[in-house]
Motif scaffolding. Structure first.
Motif, PDB file in Angstrom:
ATOM      1  N   MET A 129      -6.418   1.478  -0.562  1.00  0.00           N
ATOM      2  CA  MET A 129      -5.151   1.529  -0.265  1.00  0.00           C
ATOM      3  C   MET A 129      -4.284  -0.127  -0.117  1.00  0.00           C
ATOM      4  N   TYR A 130      -4.992  -0.871   0.444  1.00  0.00           N
ATOM      5  CA  TYR A 130      -4.690  -2.182   0.300  1.00  0.00           C
ATOM      6  C   TYR A 130      -4.511  -2.921  -0.980  1.00  0.00           C
ATOM      7  N   GLN A 131      -5.649  -2.517  -2.069  1.00  0.00           N
ATOM      8  CA  GLN A 131      -5.516  -2.993  -3.047  1.00  0.00           C
ATOM      9  C   GLN A 131      -4.296  -2.526  -4.190  1.00  0.00           C
ATOM     10  N   VAL A 132      -3.931  -1.317  -3.714  1.00  0.00           N
ATOM     11  CA  VAL A 132      -2.753  -0.947  -4.182  1.00  0.00           C
ATOM     12  C   VAL A 132      -1.413  -1.614  -3.685  1.00  0.00           C
ATOM     13  N   TRP A 133      -1.378  -1.934  -2.474  1.00  0.00           N
ATOM     14  CA  TRP A 133      -0.376  -2.634  -1.677  1.00  0.00           C
ATOM     15  C   TRP A 133      -0.188  -4.127  -2.421  1.00  0.00           C
ATOM     16  N   ALA A 134      -1.362  -4.840  -2.478  1.00  0.00           N
ATOM     17  CA  ALA A 134      -1.575  -6.068  -2.903  1.00  0.00           C
ATOM     18  C   ALA A 134      -1.031  -6.158  -4.329  1.00  0.00           C
ATOM     19  N   PHE A 135      -0.976  -5.266  -5.216  1.00  0.00           N
ATOM     20  CA  PHE A 135      -0.635  -5.133  -6.652  1.00  0.00           C
ATOM     21  C   PHE A 135       0.620  -4.938  -6.491  1.00  0.00           C
ATOM     22  N   VAL A 136       1.492  -4.201  -5.815  1.00  0.00           N
ATOM     23  CA  VAL A 136       3.090  -3.897  -5.820  1.00  0.00           C
ATOM     24  C   VAL A 136       3.528  -4.901  -4.952  1.00  0.00           C
ATOM     25  N   ALA A 137       2.894  -5.491  -4.161  1.00  0.00           N
ATOM     26  CA  ALA A 137       3.589  -6.413  -3.003  1.00  0.00           C
ATOM     27  C   ALA A 137       4.486  -7.451  -3.668  1.00  0.00           C
ATOM     28  N   PRO A 138       4.364  -8.265  -4.752  1.00  0.00           N
ATOM     29  CA  PRO A 138       4.956  -9.277  -5.150  1.00  0.00           C
ATOM     30  C   PRO A 138       6.331  -8.679  -5.897  1.00  0.00           C
ATOM     31  N   GLY A 139       6.611  -7.618  -5.926  1.00  0.00           N
ATOM     32  CA  GLY A 139       7.686  -6.850  -6.387  1.00  0.00           C
ATOM     33  C   GLY A 139       8.677  -6.145  -5.323  1.00  0.00           C
ATOM     34  N   LEU A 140       8.056  -6.523  -3.827  1.00  0.00           N
ATOM     35  CA  LEU A 140       8.845  -5.868  -2.800  1.00  0.00           C
ATOM     36  C   LEU A 140       9.579  -7.215  -2.147  1.00  0.00           C
ATOM     37  N   TYR A 141      10.688  -6.710  -1.482  1.00  0.00           N
ATOM     38  CA  TYR A 141      11.541  -7.499  -0.745  1.00  0.00           C
ATOM     39  C   TYR A 141      10.891  -7.806   0.588  1.00  0.00           C
ATOM     40  N   SER A 142      11.320  -8.943   1.216  1.00  0.00           N
ATOM     41  CA  SER A 142      10.577  -9.095   2.602  1.00  0.00           C
ATOM     42  C   SER A 142      10.737  -8.137   3.429  1.00  0.00           C
ATOM     43  N   HIS A 143      11.733  -7.441   3.592  1.00  0.00           N
ATOM     44  CA  HIS A 143      12.101  -6.226   4.396  1.00  0.00           C
ATOM     45  C   HIS A 143      11.183  -5.227   4.254  1.00  0.00           C
ATOM     46  N   GLU A 144      11.119  -5.128   2.926  1.00  0.00           N
ATOM     47  CA  GLU A 144      10.068  -3.782   2.471  1.00  0.00           C
ATOM     48  C   GLU A 144       8.454  -4.223   2.651  1.00  0.00           C
ATOM     49  N   LYS A 145       8.158  -5.571   2.432  1.00  0.00           N
ATOM     50  CA  LYS A 145       6.744  -5.960   2.742  1.00  0.00           C
ATOM     51  C   LYS A 145       6.162  -5.444   4.390  1.00  0.00           C
ATOM     52  N   ARG A 146       7.148  -5.975   5.168  1.00  0.00           N
ATOM     53  CA  ARG A 146       6.856  -5.790   6.538  1.00  0.00           C
ATOM     54  C   ARG A 146       6.357  -4.182   6.884  1.00  0.00           C
ATOM     55  N   PHE A 147       6.842  -3.200   6.070  1.00  0.00           N
ATOM     56  CA  PHE A 147       6.558  -1.999   6.431  1.00  0.00           C
ATOM     57  C   PHE A 147       5.533  -0.980   5.507  1.00  0.00           C
ATOM     58  N   ALA A 148       5.322  -1.932   4.228  1.00  0.00           N
ATOM     59  CA  ALA A 148       4.513  -1.138   3.301  1.00  0.00           C
ATOM     60  C   ALA A 148       3.062  -1.068   3.834  1.00  0.00           C
ATOM     61  N   LEU A 149       2.582  -2.172   4.306  1.00  0.00           N
ATOM     62  CA  LEU A 149       1.263  -2.075   4.789  1.00  0.00           C
ATOM     63  C   LEU A 149       0.960  -1.106   6.187  1.00  0.00           C
ATOM     64  N   PRO A 150       1.822  -1.235   7.100  1.00  0.00           N
ATOM     65  CA  PRO A 150       1.783  -0.040   8.181  1.00  0.00           C
ATOM     66  C   PRO A 150       1.855   1.208   7.391  1.00  0.00           C
TER      67      PRO A 150
END
Length: 271
Positions: free
Chosen positions: A101-122
């Protein structure tokens, strides 16, 4: 003059675009990391408790309702070899699930805004926890009740000696079914966050979801009342949890400009 919210969003991700080949390369690397993680988990499980130990562990619920000296049988010629490997592979995927799941998050994270990144990983961590909770619920509650219910209908003249291959396939299908069903709060929160539905509509859909839960349980579980209720009831409870959590999640993941706009609308409505 203040910049528009849409312009602020464009500035945040400006210059982060990558060519298509770079995305493919990143996807390849993430898939390789997933394979490495599964391979490492499989190697660790092969050392301890080993394929035999995993088989013994998942067989505990049914052996508790079999005669003391009874054992599962292997009807297929290659079952003693392939079934433990299948169990080992499934256990390795489950053990490596947070890493995947972390690899999925790491792949899509560059396309997320900062307020979205804070809650994607949790959110990914919460989803992994729910999957583990669903599997644990199957192993420590559902299987015991289900086999106890089934054994009541076994005639005294019949020796219940299930085939290990069919048993493992049935158990793994239940693991997958409950692991996915326990993701209901995640789905509800994402639907509300992306404004596909409103919380009010989810509440009005409650009665239909209860019926849908029992239909899904009847399709994906064995034909016994215990396992069907054990899947349908938690799905209904998790649906309610998702509705409660969706409001907080939607508000907490708003962009600052969206929060300001909502506050201004609330002030205007109150005047």
């Amino acid at each position: 003059m203040a910049e528009s919210p849409s312009h602020d969003k464009e500035d945040e991700l400006a210059g982060t675009e990558q060519p298509f080949v770079a995305h493919l390369t990143e996807l390849r690397d993430r898939l390789l990391y997933c394979i490495y993680g599964i391979a490492l988990a499989a190697a660790l499980l092969a050392l301890w408790p080993g394929p035999g130990g995993l088989i013994d562990w998942i067989a505990m619920p049914i052996k508790a309702h079999m005669p003391p000296d009874a054992k599962l049988i292997a009807v297929g010629v290659f079952s003693p070899f392939f079934v433990p490997l299948k169990v080992l592979a499934m256990a390795a995927v489950l053990l490596a699930l947070p890493w995947l799941m972390y690899q999925v998050w790491a792949f899509v994270a560059p396309g997320l805004y900062s307020h979205e990144k804070r809650f994607a990983l949790p959110l990914i961590i919460f989803g992994s926890f729910l999957a583990y909770a669903g599997i644990a619920f199957v192993q420590f509650f559902v299987l015991d009740k289900m086999f106890a219910f089934i054994q009541r209908f076994t005639p005294a003249s019949v020796a219940a000696t299930p085939d290990i291959s069919s048993y493992v396939e049935s158990i793994l299908s239940l693991y997958i079914a409950f692991g996915l069903a326990f993701q209901v709060p995640i789905v509800v929160m994402l639907l509300v966050r992306f404004e596909m539905v409103t919380i009010e509509k989810l509440r009005s859909f409650r009665g239909y979801f209860i019926v849908l839960s029992f239909v899904v349980a009847a399709v994906v579980t064995p034909p016994d009342v215990i396992s069907q209720l054990a899947l349908a009831v938690p799905m209904c409870v998790l649906y309610e949890i998702g509705i409660v959590a969706a409001r907080y999640f939607a508000n907490a993941t708003r962009a600052p400009e969206e929060t300001e706009a909502a506050s201004e609308e609330a002030k205007s409505a109150g005047q």
